[in-house]
Write a protein that holds these residues in place. Structure first.
Motif, PDB file in Angstrom:
ATOM      1  N   CYS A 291       0.812  -1.225   0.000  1.00 32.86           N
ATOM      2  CA  CYS A 291       0.000   0.000   0.000  1.00 32.86           C
ATOM      3  C   CYS A 291       0.839   1.266   0.000  1.00 32.86           C
ATOM      4  CB  CYS A 291      -0.952   0.007   1.183  1.00 32.86           C
ATOM      5  SG  CYS A 291      -0.152   0.193   2.799  1.00 32.86           S
ATOM      6  N   TRP A 292       2.141   1.148   0.255  1.00 34.33           N
ATOM      7  CA  TRP A 292       3.095   2.264   0.240  1.00 34.33           C
ATOM      8  C   TRP A 292       2.921   3.207   1.424  1.00 34.33           C
ATOM      9  CZ3 TRP A 292       4.035   4.291  -5.427  1.00 34.33           C
ATOM     10  CH2 TRP A 292       4.460   3.220  -6.228  1.00 34.33           C
ATOM     11  N   HIS A 293       2.062   2.873   2.379  1.00 29.99           N
ATOM     12  CA  HIS A 293       1.936   3.688   3.578  1.00 29.99           C
ATOM     13  C   HIS A 293       3.130   3.426   4.496  1.00 29.99           C
ATOM     14  CE1 HIS A 293      -2.186   4.324   2.269  1.00 29.99           C
ATOM     15  NE2 HIS A 293      -2.341   5.210   3.244  1.00 29.99           N
ATOM     16  N   MET A 294       3.495   4.433   5.249  1.00 36.04           N
ATOM     17  CA  MET A 294       4.541   4.286   6.261  1.00 36.04           C
ATOM     18  C   MET A 294       3.888   3.789   7.546  1.00 36.04           C
ATOM     19  SD  MET A 294       7.119   5.230   4.446  1.00 36.04           S
ATOM     20  CE  MET A 294       8.437   5.410   5.655  1.00 36.04           C
ATOM     21  N   GLU A 295       4.242   2.588   7.990  1.00 35.92           N
ATOM     22  CA  GLU A 295       3.611   1.971   9.148  1.00 35.92           C
ATOM     23  C   GLU A 295       4.678   1.475  10.127  1.00 35.92           C
ATOM     24  OE1 GLU A 295       0.545   2.113   9.635  1.00 35.92           O
ATOM     25  OE2 GLU A 295      -0.386   2.458   7.669  1.00 35.92           O
ATOM     26  N   HIS A 296       4.226   1.237  11.364  1.00 35.38           N
ATOM     27  CA  HIS A 296       5.142   0.805  12.422  1.00 35.38           C
ATOM     28  C   HIS A 296       5.124  -0.712  12.650  1.00 35.38           C
ATOM     29  CE1 HIS A 296       6.256   4.846  13.833  1.00 35.38           C
ATOM     30  NE2 HIS A 296       4.999   5.186  13.574  1.00 35.38           N
ATOM     31  N   ASP A 297       4.236  -1.425  11.958  1.00 33.63           N
ATOM     32  CA  ASP A 297       4.140  -2.869  12.191  1.00 33.63           C
ATOM     33  C   ASP A 297       4.759  -3.698  11.069  1.00 33.63           C
ATOM     34  OD1 ASP A 297       2.261  -2.245  10.289  1.00 33.63           O
ATOM     35  OD2 ASP A 297       0.661  -3.476  11.149  1.00 33.63           O
ATOM     36  N   ILE A 298       5.559  -3.077  10.213  1.00 35.08           N
ATOM     37  CA  ILE A 298       6.246  -3.831   9.163  1.00 35.08           C
ATOM     38  C   ILE A 298       7.236  -4.785   9.826  1.00 35.08           C
ATOM     39  CG2 ILE A 298       7.615  -3.683   7.074  1.00 35.08           C
ATOM     40  CD1 ILE A 298       4.899  -2.353   6.834  1.00 35.08           C
ATOM     41  N   GLY A 299       7.159  -6.049   9.461  1.00 35.03           N
ATOM     42  CA  GLY A 299       8.030  -7.058  10.041  1.00 35.03           C
ATOM     43  C   GLY A 299       7.399  -7.824  11.186  1.00 35.03           C
ATOM     44  N   ASP A 300       6.201  -7.403  11.622  1.00 37.78           N
ATOM     45  CA  ASP A 300       5.528  -8.085  12.726  1.00 37.78           C
ATOM     46  C   ASP A 300       4.718  -9.289  12.274  1.00 37.78           C
ATOM     47  OD1 ASP A 300       6.587  -6.133  14.280  1.00 37.78           O
ATOM     48  OD2 ASP A 300       4.722  -5.030  14.619  1.00 37.78           O
ATOM     49  N   HIS A 301       4.587  -9.488  10.964  1.00 39.56           N
ATOM     50  CA  HIS A 301       3.742 -10.565  10.443  1.00 39.56           C
ATOM     51  C   HIS A 301       4.629 -11.561   9.693  1.00 39.56           C
ATOM     52  CE1 HIS A 301       0.523  -7.718  11.395  1.00 39.56           C
ATOM     53  NE2 HIS A 301       1.227  -6.816  10.742  1.00 39.56           N
ATOM     54  N   ALA A 302       4.769 -12.738  10.276  1.00 41.48           N
ATOM     55  CA  ALA A 302       5.700 -13.723   9.733  1.00 41.48           C
ATOM     56  C   ALA A 302       5.354 -14.139   8.311  1.00 41.48           C
ATOM     57  CB  ALA A 302       5.729 -14.953  10.650  1.00 41.48           C
ATOM     58  N   SER A 303       4.051 -14.208   8.001  1.00 46.30           N
ATOM     59  CA  SER A 303       3.653 -14.665   6.668  1.00 46.30           C
ATOM     60  C   SER A 303       3.977 -13.639   5.592  1.00 46.30           C
ATOM     61  CB  SER A 303       2.149 -14.960   6.656  1.00 46.30           C
ATOM     62  OG  SER A 303       1.402 -13.819   7.056  1.00 46.30           O
ATOM     63  N   HIS A 304       3.959 -12.351   5.961  1.00 45.27           N
ATOM     64  CA  HIS A 304       4.261 -11.281   5.010  1.00 45.27           C
ATOM     65  C   HIS A 304       5.092 -10.223   5.733  1.00 45.27           C
ATOM     66  CE1 HIS A 304       1.392 -12.892   2.073  1.00 45.27           C
ATOM     67  NE2 HIS A 304       0.554 -13.064   3.088  1.00 45.27           N
ATOM     68  N   PRO A 305       6.369 -10.438   5.911  1.00 49.07           N
ATOM     69  CA  PRO A 305       7.188  -9.537   6.730  1.00 49.07           C
ATOM     70  C   PRO A 305       7.354  -8.135   6.165  1.00 49.07           C
ATOM     71  CG  PRO A 305       8.553 -11.171   5.622  1.00 49.07           C
ATOM     72  CD  PRO A 305       7.137 -11.588   5.400  1.00 49.07           C
ATOM     73  N   SER A 306       7.085  -7.951   4.881  1.00 47.96           N
ATOM     74  CA  SER A 306       7.271  -6.630   4.280  1.00 47.96           C
ATOM     75  C   SER A 306       5.981  -5.839   4.164  1.00 47.96           C
ATOM     76  CB  SER A 306       7.910  -6.763   2.895  1.00 47.96           C
ATOM     77  OG  SER A 306       7.063  -7.501   2.027  1.00 47.96           O
ATOM     78  N   LEU A 307       4.882  -6.392   4.734  1.00 42.33           N
ATOM     79  CA  LEU A 307       3.583  -5.739   4.608  1.00 42.33           C
ATOM     80  C   LEU A 307       3.064  -5.266   5.952  1.00 42.33           C
ATOM     81  CD1 LEU A 307       1.728  -8.093   2.087  1.00 42.33           C
ATOM     82  CD2 LEU A 307       3.282  -6.181   1.608  1.00 42.33           C
ATOM     83  N   CYS A 308       2.160  -4.288   5.900  1.00 47.63           N
ATOM     84  CA  CYS A 308       1.519  -3.779   7.111  1.00 47.63           C
ATOM     85  C   CYS A 308       0.351  -4.680   7.493  1.00 47.63           C
ATOM     86  CB  CYS A 308       1.045  -2.343   6.907  1.00 47.63           C
ATOM     87  SG  CYS A 308      -0.297  -2.183   5.699  1.00 47.63           S
ATOM     88  N   GLY A 309      -0.188  -4.448   8.673  1.00 52.50           N
ATOM     89  CA  GLY A 309      -1.278  -5.279   9.163  1.00 52.50           C
ATOM     90  C   GLY A 309      -2.516  -5.220   8.300  1.00 52.50           C
ATOM     91  N   ARG A 310      -2.830  -4.034   7.774  1.00 57.02           N
ATOM     92  CA  ARG A 310      -4.014  -3.919   6.921  1.00 57.02           C
ATOM     93  C   ARG A 310      -3.876  -4.766   5.668  1.00 57.02           C
ATOM     94  NH1 ARG A 310      -6.077   1.052   3.241  1.00 57.02           N
ATOM     95  NH2 ARG A 310      -3.830   1.302   2.970  1.00 57.02           N
ATOM     96  N   CYS A 311      -2.730  -4.726   5.030  1.00 53.04           N
ATOM     97  CA  CYS A 311      -2.534  -5.507   3.817  1.00 53.04           C
ATOM     98  C   CYS A 311      -2.515  -7.004   4.097  1.00 53.04           C
ATOM     99  CB  CYS A 311      -1.246  -5.066   3.114  1.00 53.04           C
ATOM    100  SG  CYS A 311      -1.338  -3.428   2.359  1.00 53.04           S
ATOM    101  N   VAL A 312      -1.916  -7.394   5.222  1.00 55.55           N
ATOM    102  CA  VAL A 312      -1.913  -8.805   5.603  1.00 55.55           C
ATOM    103  C   VAL A 312      -3.340  -9.298   5.805  1.00 55.55           C
ATOM    104  CG1 VAL A 312      -1.232 -10.446   7.387  1.00 55.55           C
ATOM    105  CG2 VAL A 312       0.401  -8.742   6.570  1.00 55.55           C
ATOM    106  N   GLU A 313      -4.155  -8.485   6.444  1.00 51.72           N
ATOM    107  CA  GLU A 313      -5.551  -8.870   6.677  1.00 51.72           C
ATOM    108  C   GLU A 313      -6.303  -9.041   5.369  1.00 51.72           C
ATOM    109  OE1 GLU A 313      -9.501  -7.153   9.033  1.00 51.72           O
ATOM    110  OE2 GLU A 313      -7.553  -6.193   9.280  1.00 51.72           O
TER     111      GLU A 313
END
Length: 317
Positions: A291-313
Motif C-alpha cells: 500500500c506504500w503507507h509508512m507503518e510501524h508494524d512492518i516485520g511483525d507478520h511472519a507470513s508477510h514480513p514486508s507488509l503492514c497489518g491492513r494488507c496482511v488482513e
C-alpha cells in the motif's frame, strides 16, 4: 469548443489542444471501465455489488453531486446552443473533479482494499454511475467515443447502444449542495498541502506523498472555523473511516495540534493561510510494499514480513 457567434480560430496549436482534451476524456473513461471489471451494478440485496446511495461515504456523495451539477450545466448549454460551454464543463469535470480529486483519493480504496470490501464496492458504485452518464453527455459530440464506452461496459445493460439510453438524468438525492458545500475547506486544504509537498520534493528529497505526515494547526478566523466544521463532519458522519483526512490528503498520517504546541517532528515545510497552519514532516515507520503507507508494524507478520497489518488482513482474509 469555441463561441461560433464570433470569428472561429483554427490552427495546429488549437487542434493539438483539442486532441489533448479528447485524449484526457478517453483515458478517464478507460480508467473508470478498467476498475469495474468485477462489479455487478445490481443492488447488494439482489445479489449485486452496488451500494445504496444512503450508505455512500461523504466523498462519494460529493462526486455524485458534481456529476449532477455537470448534467444540469451541460443540458442548459445544449439547449442554448452554447456548445463551447459544454466543452469547458466537460474538461473541468474530467481533469479537476474526477482525476485530480476523486480518483486520486480513490486509488487506495480501489487497489489496496479487499476485492469485496465496502470501501471498494462503494467507490465502484460511483464509477459505474458516472461512466454511464459521461457516455451519454458526450454522445452528441464525441459519438464514436461514447459508443466505444457503452460497448465496453463490463456488465450487462438493457440498452444495446448509448443512443438508446436517452439523455442522462441525475436523481434529486444527488443534488446535496447543503451537504457537500462544507467539503470546500477540505479541498482548499488539499491544495495547501499539495503546494507544500512540492516544496518538500524539491528541497527535502521527499518522494511519494505517502512518505509524508501532516501536522495541522487551526487558529482563529472564518476560514479556520469552516475547516474545523468540515473536519467534524468528516469524523461524525457514518462510515467516516472509509475515507479519513489522511486519505483526502494522500499522506500516511495527519495530526491536529493546538495552536502554539511545538512541532513533534523535524519540519520540512510550513505554511500558514487565514489561520490554518500546515507543517510537513517525514512520516515515521517503514514503507509497506503493497500500500506504500509508512507503518510501524512492518516485520511483525511472519507470513508477510514486508507488509503492514491492513494488507496482511486483506491477503489472508
Amino acid at each position: 469548443s469555441v463561441d461560433y457567434s464570433a470569428d472561429v480560430p483554427l490552427g495546429p496549436g488549437i487542434v493539438r489542444q483539442l486532441a489533448d482534451v479528447t485524449r484526457k476524456v478517453r483515458n478517464t473513461a478507460r480508467y473508470l471501465l478498467g476498475n469495474l471489471h468485477d462489479f455487478d451494478p445490481r443492488p447488494a440485496g439482489e445479489g449485486g455489488d452496488a451500494v445504496a446511495f444512503a450508505d455512500l461515504p461523504l466523498l462519494d456523495r460529493w462526486m455524485l453531486e458534481r456529476t449532477a451539477s455537470l448534467i444540469e450545466a451541460v443540458t442548459a448549454d445544449f439547449e442554448r446552443y452554447e456548445f463551447y460551454r459544454f466543452f469547458q464543463a466537460l474538461q473541468n469535470f474530467c481533469v479537476v473533479d474526477l482525476s485530480n480529486v476523486y480518483l486520486d483519493i480513490a486509488k487506495d480504496r480501489l487497489y489496496v482494499s479487499g476485492s469485496s470490501d465496502f470501501r471498494r464496492r462503494s467507490c465502484q458504485t460511483v464509477l459505474a454511475l458516472v461512466v454511464e452518464r459521461l457516455a451519454g453527455l458526450i454522445a452528441p459530440v464525441l459519438c464514436h467515443m461514447a459508443e466505444d464506452i457503452w460497448q465496453n461496459l463490463p456488465y450487462p445493460v438493457a440498452e444495446r447502444s448509448v443512443f438508446e439510453r436517452g439523455w442522462p438524468v441525475a436523481p434529486p438525492s444527488w443534488r446535496e449542495a447543503a451537504l457537500v458545500e462544507p467539503l470546500r475547506p477540505l479541498l482548499e486544504l488539499r491544495g495547501l498541502v499539495n503546494r507544500q509537498m512540492e516544496v518538500c520534493r524539491s528541497g527535502a528529497g521527499l518522494g511519494a506523498s505517502l512518505e509524508a505526515r501532516v501536522e495541522l494547526e487551526l487558529g482563529s478566523g472564518e476560514r479556520s472555523a469552516a475547516l474545523s466544521a468540515a473536519l467534524e463532519l468528516l469524523q461524525i458522519r457514518p462510515l467516516a473511516s472509509v475515507v479519513n483526512l489522511a486519505d483526502w490528503l494522500i499522506v500516511s498520517l495527519v495530526e491536529q495540534r493546538e495552536p502554539g504546541t511545538p512541532a513533534l517532528s523535524v519540519t520540512l515545510a510550513e505554511a500558514s493561510e487565514s489561520g490554518i497552519t500546515v507543517r510537513m514532516a517525514r512520516a515515521d515507520g517503514l514503507k509497506c510494499e503493497r500500500c506504500w503507507h509508512m507503518e510501524h508494524d512492518i516485520g511483525d507478520h511472519a507470513s508477510h514480513p514486508s507488509l503492514c497489518g491492513r494488507c496482511v488482513e486483506v491477503l489472508e482474509g
